[in-house]
Design a protein around this motif. Structure first.
Motif, PDB file in Angstrom:
ATOM      1  N   UNK A 104      50.112  20.534  28.406  1.00  6.22           N
ATOM      2  CA  UNK A 104      51.287  20.871  29.202  1.00  6.22           C
ATOM      3  C   UNK A 104      51.977  22.125  28.686  1.00  6.22           C
ATOM      4  N   UNK A 105      51.362  22.794  27.714  1.00  2.14           N
ATOM      5  CA  UNK A 105      52.040  23.903  27.040  1.00  2.14           C
ATOM      6  C   UNK A 105      51.923  25.216  27.788  1.00  2.14           C
ATOM      7  N   UNK A 106      50.896  25.373  28.599  1.00  4.63           N
ATOM      8  CA  UNK A 106      50.645  26.657  29.252  1.00  4.63           C
ATOM      9  C   UNK A 106      50.992  26.572  30.728  1.00  4.63           C
ATOM     10  N   UNK A 107      51.801  27.515  31.188  1.00  6.39           N
ATOM     11  CA  UNK A 107      52.236  27.551  32.586  1.00  6.39           C
ATOM     12  C   UNK A 107      51.207  28.324  33.405  1.00  6.39           C
ATOM     13  N   UNK A 108      50.085  27.646  33.719  1.00  7.06           N
ATOM     14  CA  UNK A 108      48.956  28.326  34.351  1.00  7.06           C
ATOM     15  C   UNK A 108      48.384  27.462  35.466  1.00  7.06           C
ATOM     16  N   UNK A 109      47.591  28.096  36.325  1.00 10.72           N
ATOM     17  CA  UNK A 109      46.763  27.360  37.287  1.00 10.72           C
ATOM     18  C   UNK A 109      45.697  26.633  36.468  1.00 10.72           C
ATOM     19  N   UNK A 110      45.636  25.296  36.524  1.00 12.56           N
ATOM     20  CA  UNK A 110      44.767  24.579  35.585  1.00 12.56           C
ATOM     21  C   UNK A 110      43.280  24.799  35.798  1.00 12.56           C
ATOM     22  N   UNK A 111      42.881  25.106  37.037  1.00  9.97           N
ATOM     23  CA  UNK A 111      41.475  25.371  37.322  1.00  9.97           C
ATOM     24  C   UNK A 111      41.388  26.015  38.707  1.00  9.97           C
ATOM     25  N   UNK A 112      40.219  26.578  39.064  1.00 14.93           N
ATOM     26  CA  UNK A 112      40.112  27.270  40.364  1.00 14.93           C
ATOM     27  C   UNK A 112      39.639  26.378  41.499  1.00 14.93           C
ATOM     28  N   UNK A 113      39.743  25.043  41.350  1.00 11.26           N
ATOM     29  CA  UNK A 113      39.170  24.139  42.351  1.00 11.26           C
ATOM     30  C   UNK A 113      39.882  24.223  43.699  1.00 11.26           C
ATOM     31  N   UNK A 114      41.116  24.767  43.739  1.00 12.19           N
ATOM     32  CA  UNK A 114      41.849  24.860  45.004  1.00 12.19           C
ATOM     33  C   UNK A 114      41.413  26.051  45.849  1.00 12.19           C
ATOM     34  N   UNK A 115      40.564  26.908  45.311  1.00  8.01           N
ATOM     35  CA  UNK A 115      40.225  28.153  45.994  1.00  8.01           C
ATOM     36  C   UNK A 115      39.096  27.975  47.002  1.00  8.01           C
ATOM     37  N   UNK A 116      39.216  28.662  48.124  1.00  7.24           N
ATOM     38  CA  UNK A 116      38.112  28.827  49.066  1.00  7.24           C
ATOM     39  C   UNK A 116      37.288  30.009  48.574  1.00  7.24           C
ATOM     40  N   UNK A 117      36.037  29.735  48.223  1.00  2.00           N
ATOM     41  CA  UNK A 117      35.223  30.783  47.597  1.00  2.00           C
ATOM     42  C   UNK A 117      34.519  31.629  48.643  1.00  2.00           C
ATOM     43  N   UNK A 118      34.432  32.918  48.412  1.00  3.11           N
ATOM     44  CA  UNK A 118      33.682  33.794  49.325  1.00  3.11           C
ATOM     45  C   UNK A 118      32.194  33.686  49.038  1.00  3.11           C
ATOM     46  N   UNK A 119      31.349  34.058  50.012  1.00  2.57           N
ATOM     47  CA  UNK A 119      29.914  34.158  49.702  1.00  2.57           C
ATOM     48  C   UNK A 119      29.710  35.263  48.671  1.00  2.57           C
ATOM     49  N   UNK A 120      29.050  34.936  47.592  1.00  3.84           N
ATOM     50  CA  UNK A 120      28.947  35.872  46.480  1.00  3.84           C
ATOM     51  C   UNK A 120      27.659  36.687  46.581  1.00  3.84           C
ATOM     52  N   UNK A 121      27.818  37.975  46.610  1.00  4.24           N
ATOM     53  CA  UNK A 121      26.704  38.916  46.611  1.00  4.24           C
ATOM     54  C   UNK A 121      26.844  39.754  45.339  1.00  4.24           C
ATOM     55  N   UNK A 122      26.024  39.488  44.338  1.00  9.25           N
ATOM     56  CA  UNK A 122      26.166  40.241  43.082  1.00  9.25           C
ATOM     57  C   UNK A 122      26.127  41.748  43.274  1.00  9.25           C
ATOM     58  N   UNK A 123      25.301  42.195  44.195  1.00  8.48           N
ATOM     59  CA  UNK A 123      25.211  43.641  44.423  1.00  8.48           C
ATOM     60  C   UNK A 123      26.538  44.185  44.933  1.00  8.48           C
ATOM     61  N   UNK A 124      27.200  43.412  45.809  1.00  6.52           N
ATOM     62  CA  UNK A 124      28.492  43.861  46.329  1.00  6.52           C
ATOM     63  C   UNK A 124      29.555  43.849  45.244  1.00  6.52           C
ATOM     64  N   UNK A 125      29.530  42.826  44.401  1.00  5.68           N
ATOM     65  CA  UNK A 125      30.509  42.750  43.317  1.00  5.68           C
ATOM     66  C   UNK A 125      30.370  43.920  42.348  1.00  5.68           C
ATOM     67  N   UNK A 126      29.164  44.443  42.231  1.00  3.25           N
ATOM     68  CA  UNK A 126      28.916  45.524  41.279  1.00  3.25           C
ATOM     69  C   UNK A 126      29.182  46.908  41.849  1.00  3.25           C
ATOM     70  N   UNK A 127      29.598  46.969  43.123  1.00  2.32           N
ATOM     71  CA  UNK A 127      29.903  48.277  43.705  1.00  2.32           C
ATOM     72  C   UNK A 127      31.309  48.710  43.286  1.00  2.32           C
ATOM     73  N   UNK A 128      31.473  49.972  42.995  1.00  2.00           N
ATOM     74  CA  UNK A 128      32.770  50.532  42.655  1.00  2.00           C
ATOM     75  C   UNK A 128      32.834  51.947  43.205  1.00  2.00           C
ATOM     76  N   UNK A 129      34.017  52.404  43.623  1.00  2.01           N
ATOM     77  CA  UNK A 129      34.125  53.751  44.209  1.00  2.01           C
ATOM     78  C   UNK A 129      33.564  54.839  43.310  1.00  2.01           C
ATOM     79  N   UNK A 130      33.746  54.700  42.021  1.00  2.45           N
ATOM     80  CA  UNK A 130      33.293  55.746  41.107  1.00  2.45           C
ATOM     81  C   UNK A 130      31.819  55.644  40.795  1.00  2.45           C
ATOM     82  N   UNK A 131      31.217  54.505  41.103  1.00  2.00           N
ATOM     83  CA  UNK A 131      29.833  54.289  40.694  1.00  2.00           C
ATOM     84  C   UNK A 131      29.762  53.697  39.302  1.00  2.00           C
TER      85      UNK A 131
END
Length: 456
Positions: A104-131
């Protein structure tokens, strides 16, 4: 300069920050040094006679100060050996204290189970404007989402609650959480010896950042305009740190007068809006202080409380040229925030409106308060209007000591002294109500057992 000479210099510097009888001032100065780590646990303090001569007080004053520190559990006397500093709670230690049955000591979201997850594409996650991914200001798509509030995280009515900006992505710098944003502001705005006005109590992570910068946090009731005006005139602060939703108390306070008074005195405001989207019972968050002090406000925010802290994605917004100085300090600190985390955060923002999580938090708040009422009726608290924690008062209790007993019973709590620049609020605990109800029940039952053991 020897160790004791250094200690004496530090004590003399801290004495001027405390008021009251000489023994109380000396005890406060030594407590500050212990709680900030400048005196490490296990250190033997100078003898009463030596410290009295070095600081210019009577031996009786030193003896009374040592007695007070021993009564508060900060020091212990060892027969024939002297007075030694004990281990003291630290804000950073809340995340480093090891496993317990319930935390009870940390004022945090206890876990990410409440999240609606997006379809994960590793290639998309690795894209950045700078390259290469070293985008100093942050991912443009994420900055645009933060600037407008987005229909995903806040909706039009909560846009100001999320970002505190004027819908301008160019004024947003993405950081590794709000804690880094506060730290960057401290690096840019503060110099050793500066004063920072803070609420009392105040977020412990901010107090730690100000201490690292060598600044002195001055507690003020920021909700009272006259108190703020008097403190600005008296202390001539380099900055004011304010939170529209207070951590640890959960109170929601309109603080526009703080920004107006700071603007008149040419003092920079650091507004922490990390909890701004988490206001219950249909109430809107107070408006951003940047609206009242547009050229002198640094706004800090984070996705840690509405999505998940493990993303480590936050931001600061500020006017130029202040933003440029913050960006330079950010590059010096870590070059750039993780491009992968930012891409994932942007996807999550678009799919996760804050309202369902806010409603679930409200249910968990009520469940936690009911459990505390049933198991610990001697404790007192006010129903938090926002945030993720309840600020409880334990009558006649040193919560630094009680936290040790609670951990022995399998539950971690945050003692009130962590949220004060001078170690006050030692009868208070910050307790997270964000855990799922079954874990909250286990934690409160363990707290009740610890309380009965502590009372014996």
């Amino acid at each position: 300069m020897g160790r004791e000479d250094t200690l004496v210099t530090l004590v003399r510097d801290r004495l001027r920050l405390h008021q009251g009888p000489p023994s109380r001032r000396l005890a406060g100065a030594l407590a500050d040094l212990a709680q900030t780590g400048l005196i490490s646990p296990g250190t033997r303090l100078p003898s009463e006679r030596d410290l009295a001569q070095a600081v210019g007080v009577s031996r009786g004053t030193v003896a009374a100060a040592f007695n007070a520190l021993c009564e508060e559990g900060l020091c212990e006397r060892r027969h024939g050996s002297g007075t030694y500093v004990l281990g003291t709670p630290s804000f950073g230690g809340l995340l480093q204290a090891g496993a317990v049955g319930a935390d009870l000591s940390t004022s945090v979201v206890p876990d990410p189970s409440h999240l609606v997850l997006p379809p994960l594409d590793p290639a998309d996650l690795l894209r950045a404007p700078s390259g290469h991914g070293y985008d100093a200001m942050g991912d443009p798509r994420l900055r645009a989402l933060l600037a407008i509030g987005t229909a995903g995280i806040a909706g039009p009515a909560r846009t100001a609650g999320l970002s505190g900006t004027a819908d301008d992505p160019s004024r947003i710098l993405v950081t590794a959480g709000a804690q880094q944003g506060i730290d960057l502001a401290a690096r840019v705005l503060l110099r050793a010896g500066d004063r920072v006005l803070v609420g009392d109590p105040a977020y412990g992570g901010a107090l730690s950042a100000f201490r690292r910068a060598g600044a002195h946090a001055v507690p003020v009731d920021l909700t009272v305009p006259a108190a703020v005006e008097e403190a600005i005139a008296r202390h001539r602060p380099a900055a004011v740190y304010a939170s529209c939703v207070d951590n640890p108390t959960g109170t929601v306070s309109p603080l526009r007068h703080v920004a107006e008074l700071a603007r008149e005195a040419d003092v920079t405001v650091v507004e922490d809006r990390t909890l701004a989207a988490l206001v219950f019972d249909g109430a809107p968050p107070p408006g951003p202080l940047a609206l009242a002090h547009p050229y002198g406000t640094v706004t800090v925010g984070s996705l840690s409380k509405v999505l998940w802290g493990g993303l480590r994605v936050g931001w600061v917004s500020a006017p130029e040229p202040l933003l440029a100085r913050l960006a330079e300090a950010k590059v010096d600190a870590d070059l750039a925030t993780s491009a992968v985390a930012q891409r994932l955060a942007a996807d999550l923002l678009e799919r996760n409106p804050v309202e369902p999580w806010l409603a679930e938090l409200a249910r968990r708040r009520e469940h936690c308060l009911a459990a505390l009422s049933a198991h610990l009726p001697e404790w007192a608290w006010e129903r938090p209007a926002g945030g993720l924690s309840v600020w409880a008062r334990l009558p006649g209790t040193d919560t630094d000591r009680f936290a040790v007993v609670a951990r022995e019973h399998g539950v971690a709590v945050a003692p009130g002294s962590l949220f004060s620049p001078d170690g006050r609020h030692r009868d208070r605990l910050r307790l997270s109500f964000a855990l799922p109800p079954d874990l909250t029940d286990q934690a409160v039952a363990a707290l009740s057992r610890a309380w009965r053991a502590y009372e014996r």
